[in-house]
Every structure is written in C-alpha cells, then in structure tokens.
Design a protein around this motif. Structure first.
Motif, PDB file in Angstrom:
ATOM      1  N   TRP A  87      67.046 -16.772  73.997  1.00  0.00           N
ATOM      2  CA  TRP A  87      67.159 -17.870  73.044  1.00  0.00           C
ATOM      3  C   TRP A  87      68.030 -17.398  71.886  1.00  0.00           C
ATOM      4  N   PRO A  88      68.982 -18.207  71.438  1.00  0.00           N
ATOM      5  CA  PRO A  88      69.902 -17.747  70.389  1.00  0.00           C
ATOM      6  C   PRO A  88      69.264 -17.576  69.011  1.00  0.00           C
ATOM      7  N   GLU A  89      68.251 -18.362  68.681  1.00  0.00           N
ATOM      8  CA  GLU A  89      67.707 -18.351  67.330  1.00  0.00           C
ATOM      9  C   GLU A  89      67.202 -16.989  66.859  1.00  0.00           C
ATOM     10  N   PRO A  90      66.419 -16.248  67.657  1.00  0.00           N
ATOM     11  CA  PRO A  90      65.973 -14.929  67.179  1.00  0.00           C
ATOM     12  C   PRO A  90      67.138 -13.956  66.945  1.00  0.00           C
ATOM     13  N   VAL A  91      68.149 -14.037  67.805  1.00  0.00           N
ATOM     14  CA  VAL A  91      69.319 -13.164  67.655  1.00  0.00           C
ATOM     15  C   VAL A  91      70.073 -13.542  66.378  1.00  0.00           C
ATOM     16  N   GLU A  92      70.257 -14.831  66.157  1.00  0.00           N
ATOM     17  CA  GLU A  92      70.949 -15.306  64.953  1.00  0.00           C
ATOM     18  C   GLU A  92      70.198 -14.888  63.689  1.00  0.00           C
ATOM     19  N   ARG A  93      68.869 -14.983  63.724  1.00  0.00           N
ATOM     20  CA  ARG A  93      68.059 -14.591  62.562  1.00  0.00           C
ATOM     21  C   ARG A  93      68.298 -13.121  62.205  1.00  0.00           C
ATOM     22  N   ILE A  94      68.316 -12.289  63.219  1.00  0.00           N
ATOM     23  CA  ILE A  94      68.537 -10.855  62.994  1.00  0.00           C
ATOM     24  C   ILE A  94      69.938 -10.614  62.436  1.00  0.00           C
ATOM     25  N   LEU A  95      70.937 -11.237  63.037  1.00  0.00           N
ATOM     26  CA  LEU A  95      72.319 -11.012  62.603  1.00  0.00           C
ATOM     27  C   LEU A  95      72.562 -11.532  61.188  1.00  0.00           C
ATOM     28  N   ARG A  96      71.883 -12.615  60.802  1.00  0.00           N
ATOM     29  CA  ARG A  96      72.025 -13.119  59.428  1.00  0.00           C
ATOM     30  C   ARG A  96      71.503 -12.117  58.400  1.00  0.00           C
ATOM     31  N   VAL A 113      70.403  -5.775  66.682  1.00  0.00           N
ATOM     32  CA  VAL A 113      69.600  -6.651  67.539  1.00  0.00           C
ATOM     33  C   VAL A 113      68.654  -5.825  68.407  1.00  0.00           C
ATOM     34  N   LYS A 114      69.157  -4.739  69.001  1.00  0.00           N
ATOM     35  CA  LYS A 114      68.329  -3.927  69.903  1.00  0.00           C
ATOM     36  C   LYS A 114      67.186  -3.227  69.176  1.00  0.00           C
ATOM     37  N   ALA A 115      67.254  -3.125  67.868  1.00  0.00           N
ATOM     38  CA  ALA A 115      66.146  -2.535  67.110  1.00  0.00           C
ATOM     39  C   ALA A 115      64.921  -3.456  67.126  1.00  0.00           C
ATOM     40  N   GLU A 116      65.137  -4.747  67.405  1.00  0.00           N
ATOM     41  CA  GLU A 116      64.024  -5.706  67.387  1.00  0.00           C
ATOM     42  C   GLU A 116      63.793  -6.431  68.705  1.00  0.00           C
ATOM     43  N   LEU A 117      64.828  -6.532  69.520  1.00  0.00           N
ATOM     44  CA  LEU A 117      64.736  -7.303  70.764  1.00  0.00           C
ATOM     45  C   LEU A 117      65.240  -6.466  71.933  1.00  0.00           C
ATOM     46  N   PRO A 118      64.892  -6.848  73.167  1.00  0.00           N
ATOM     47  CA  PRO A 118      65.403  -6.115  74.326  1.00  0.00           C
ATOM     48  C   PRO A 118      66.937  -6.158  74.392  1.00  0.00           C
ATOM     49  N   ALA A 119      67.521  -5.163  75.015  1.00  0.00           N
ATOM     50  CA  ALA A 119      68.977  -4.996  75.084  1.00  0.00           C
ATOM     51  C   ALA A 119      69.749  -6.227  75.553  1.00  0.00           C
ATOM     52  N   PRO A 120      69.251  -7.025  76.522  1.00  0.00           N
ATOM     53  CA  PRO A 120      70.033  -8.197  76.936  1.00  0.00           C
ATOM     54  C   PRO A 120      70.278  -9.207  75.816  1.00  0.00           C
ATOM     55  N   HIS A 121      69.520  -9.136  74.733  1.00  0.00           N
ATOM     56  CA  HIS A 121      69.700 -10.059  73.604  1.00  0.00           C
ATOM     57  C   HIS A 121      70.870  -9.655  72.704  1.00  0.00           C
ATOM     58  N   ALA A 122      71.373  -8.452  72.875  1.00  0.00           N
ATOM     59  CA  ALA A 122      72.469  -7.972  72.028  1.00  0.00           C
ATOM     60  C   ALA A 122      73.792  -8.591  72.490  1.00  0.00           C
TER      61      ALA A 122
END
Length: 101
Positions: free
Chosen positions: A9-18, A62-71
C-alpha cells in the motif's frame, strides 16, 4: 500494488518518506515490471532545489520500518505533483509520469 509477490500500500511508504526533511511531498506508484509485477517509484517534490536525496537513502529509510519490497526501486523528482482542484494527488497522471520517467 503487487511487487515481488508482496502487496504494498503506498500510504505507509509515503508517510515514511515525508519524514525526510528534503521531501516536501511524495506519491508512490507502481511501474510495470516483467520481473517484479510492479516496481515502486517514489515521485517527490523537494523542499529546496539541490537537496536531492539519494535513492539508497530513501530505500534504507523505508526498510527501517517496513519489509524490503516496500522500498522504492526508482526515484523521480518533479517540480510539483499533479493534483485535483481539491489538492489531492492525481495518481493516474503520476503513474504516467513514473512510467515515462
């Protein structure tokens, strides 16, 4: 989006990158890939010109918080994300930009 067999899902990745101070806003979209199904592209607006983060820095964030495929596998910098009249990101146009870039 499905990448490497993982549903992302893009939202968790976007939150981290922001959270990166160099990023004013971001949209994460999928780019078609024969190998992965989709490859994630982070389409970003910078807070200031010349403050470009490296892709590997963002992947590590991103990988610090989510699995690698989310990066994200790709990074695209735009002056401004396409938006609707109400200010929401136009994901259809952002996907086109990501696929072309």
């Amino acid at each position: 989006m499905i990448t490497g067999g993982e549903n992302v899902w893009p939202e968790p990745v976007e939150r981290i990158l922001r959270g990166d101070p160099r990023i004013a806003d971001v949209a994460v979209v999928g780019r078609p890939s024969a190998e992965w199904g989709s490859e994630l592209v982070a389409v970003i607006e910078l807070t200031a010109p010349g403050r470009l983060p490296r892709l590997e820095e963002l992947r590590d964030l991103v990988k610090a918080e989510l699995p690698a495929p989310h990066a994200p596998r790709h990074l695209l910098v735009v002056d401004e994300l396409p938006r609707t009249a109400l200010g929401k990101p136009r994901r259809d146009l952002i996907r086109r930009l990501a696929s072309a870039g």
